[in-house]
Design an enzyme around this catalytic site. Sequence first.
Site, PDB file in Angstrom:
ATOM      1  N   ARG A 167       1.020  -1.165   0.024  1.00 35.04           N
ATOM      2  CA  ARG A 167      -0.057   0.049  -0.021  1.00 35.04           C
ATOM      3  C   ARG A 167       0.881   1.207   0.072  1.00 35.04           C
ATOM      4  O   ARG A 167       1.577   1.682   0.925  1.00 35.04           O
ATOM      5  CB  ARG A 167      -0.941  -0.045   1.052  1.00 35.04           C
ATOM      6  CG  ARG A 167      -1.837   1.108   1.084  1.00 35.04           C
ATOM      7  CD  ARG A 167      -2.987   0.927   1.986  1.00 35.04           C
ATOM      8  NE  ARG A 167      -2.895   1.012   3.468  1.00 35.04           N
ATOM      9  CZ  ARG A 167      -3.797   0.944   4.237  1.00 35.04           C
ATOM     10  NH1 ARG A 167      -4.995   1.044   4.097  1.00 35.04           N
ATOM     11  NH2 ARG A 167      -3.423   0.860   5.732  1.00 35.04           N
ATOM     12  N   ASP A 203      -5.149   2.721  13.749  1.00 40.24           N
ATOM     13  CA  ASP A 203      -4.354   3.551  13.064  1.00 40.24           C
ATOM     14  C   ASP A 203      -5.142   4.862  12.622  1.00 40.24           C
ATOM     15  O   ASP A 203      -5.963   5.364  13.346  1.00 40.24           O
ATOM     16  CB  ASP A 203      -4.385   2.472  11.987  1.00 40.24           C
ATOM     17  CG  ASP A 203      -5.276   2.332  10.964  1.00 40.24           C
ATOM     18  OD1 ASP A 203      -6.269   2.979  11.205  1.00 40.24           O
ATOM     19  OD2 ASP A 203      -5.328   1.645   9.785  1.00 40.24           O
TER      20      ASP A 203
END
Length: 724
Positions: A338, A629
Amino acid sequence: MDRVEKHDLKIDAGLHRFLVDEAMPGTGIDPEHFFAALSALVHDLAPKNRALLARRDELQAKLDAWYREHGAPVDLDAYQAFLKEIGYLLPEGPDFSVSTANVDAEIATIAGPQLVVPVMNARYALNAANARWGSLYDALYGTDAIPDADGGTRGRSYNPARGAKVIAWARDFLDASVPLAAGRWSDVGGLAIDGTALSLTLTNGTKTTLRNPAQFAGYSGSAEAPSQIVLRQNNLHVVIVLDATTPIGQADPAGISDIILESAITTIMDCEDSVAAVDAEDKVVVYRNWLGLMKGDLAEEVAKGGRTFTRKLNADRVFTRPNGETLTLPGRALMLVRNVGHLMTNPAILDRDGREVPEGLMDAMVTALIALHDIGANGRRANSRAGSMYVVKPKMHGPEEVAFACEIFSHVEAALGLPENTIKMGIMDEERRTTVNLKECIRAARDRVVFINTGFLDRTGDEIHTSMEAGPMIRKGDMKQAAWIGAYENWNVDIGLECGLSGRAQIGKGMWAMPDLMAAMLEQKIAHPKAGANTAWVPSPTAATLHATHYHRVDVAEVQAGLGSRPRARLADILSVPVAARPNWTEEEIQRELDNNAQGILGYVVRWVDEGVGCSKVPDINNVGLMEDRATLRISAQHMANWLHHGIVSKVQIVETMKRMAEIVDRQNAGDPSYVPMAGRLEQSIAFQAALDLVLKGREQPNGYTEPVLHRRRLELKAKQRAS
């Protein structure tokens, strides 16, 4: 900071050294060619990147003005007309099917769990890559998947009563997944290979075989006394380990010592939301670990139970097929990477005008350069046997931004000598403008797309920020029951199937964020494959093994075939704004909401800013460990900012709550020797000030993103540490 000047770029010397001395050797790429191509990429595409970000701000300003005048939309036709008029909601083109080629089976046809892991942490990255296989016995025994009741408690030493419960659960699983022609797996007393078939002897002496003999895929050892039996269900493998010399195998009538499940089929190595990479020093850590994964030589010294050993990537698993030929099964999850989105820049490289380069351009070029060790002319082909690179692209707003990502990838492919469309794209459907235009987003990447995924956490953050001016939002815990979110989840599957993703790409679902609550996950997360998702995110290798059992019970390809005929989810539901109809909460309810949000924000931000940890298991207000996160941070910060803006709470109340919660977070981290408490030094605590910024300046943040504040404050702390 020392810099090396190359082709109008000023590159941090440490990053330059890494690229030239470590990343490029073995790729066939000449350093001068690379830096010339990187400069062309930056100077050609950075202006377009900035223009797309300006377009985001322009649309947000128009939305803010509309909401200030009208409030939450009541007349949805008028609201949709407005969204079309400003170019937020785009016309939908004719039907089409994606045409992505050279896609590995792990993405195209095998349904199973997906891990997301911060690639900055070598140990986590190795564990995740190696999580392709996991012990079902260990996953059950070591978690709350097996209750502690009736003598089944977990202790320091092995508890046979708990072990018996584990074995019973696992045998029931085998009965459901690979049933016998007669009898049950709990009655099996022996296994052998008879010609090309698996022969099982029950404890009463009866011989039996599998109800579906084709489920027998292979074995190791001799035919008379195999050491491992490989079975298959829904493209997933199960390895039954036979070893009567172990305590577990010795006590088992058939000598079965473990059951190993194919678990994390794919793993996203994350350079984005789960890492804290703010400068060249950090980016080199990110890129070096990705390099080790692509070259296959990443290793980490691990101390466990008083001994030290080296953890490295697992080899493939080799068995004998029933017909005597060799069966090789991948030893590692297929790795995607990612990259960051289009928003942030990074001081690692400056352009000809002294501006920081867009970090997404840097990530694309460097991670692809490194991937040449796997897919280049002399590549290992150990990750992608199909010769593709898989890049997950997050936080894109609408088809223009997806098309821009494709343009970046085309530039990179040309620079590195890769055939067009070698770099595949995973589209995170986590921003509202992407959701409502999803079909056109997929069309923009129709030759590259291998993955669409609902990221409901970021998507909720964007929902709040987009409609910030519409009114006070419902409580965070009520958001999952809001009309828009169910429609959004179904819409993603519906559009994906309409665009021909079934059998070609992943349609994914979001994270189970409670890594300690595995019994609840086993009960609830089966909803993801039942909803037509052929992958879903899990927080740990153990969770991957347990979630894999769901894909044995649910044939996702069959589910998708059945869903193809249902009517598409309603756009009107997706566009409904989750504003509280009657914001008449009690003072206690309001304070509890504030406490919960503030505690989550501080618990995450303090480790991000002070320690550079981008993904944490943070105890919530009830001491339940939650994976946090930047996506979870975005929701909490935007929710508090929304309530502040609409007068549900005051600035004084927010600051007082933050101060109180800082003391709780300090207590929760008391066992961490590297932790620096916030309480008693709130003015000096850069982390505490960052948390305040995220809320008190939440409305000003671009699309409600947390990165600008976090990066600025982490850089401030690093500068302070260097100065001292």
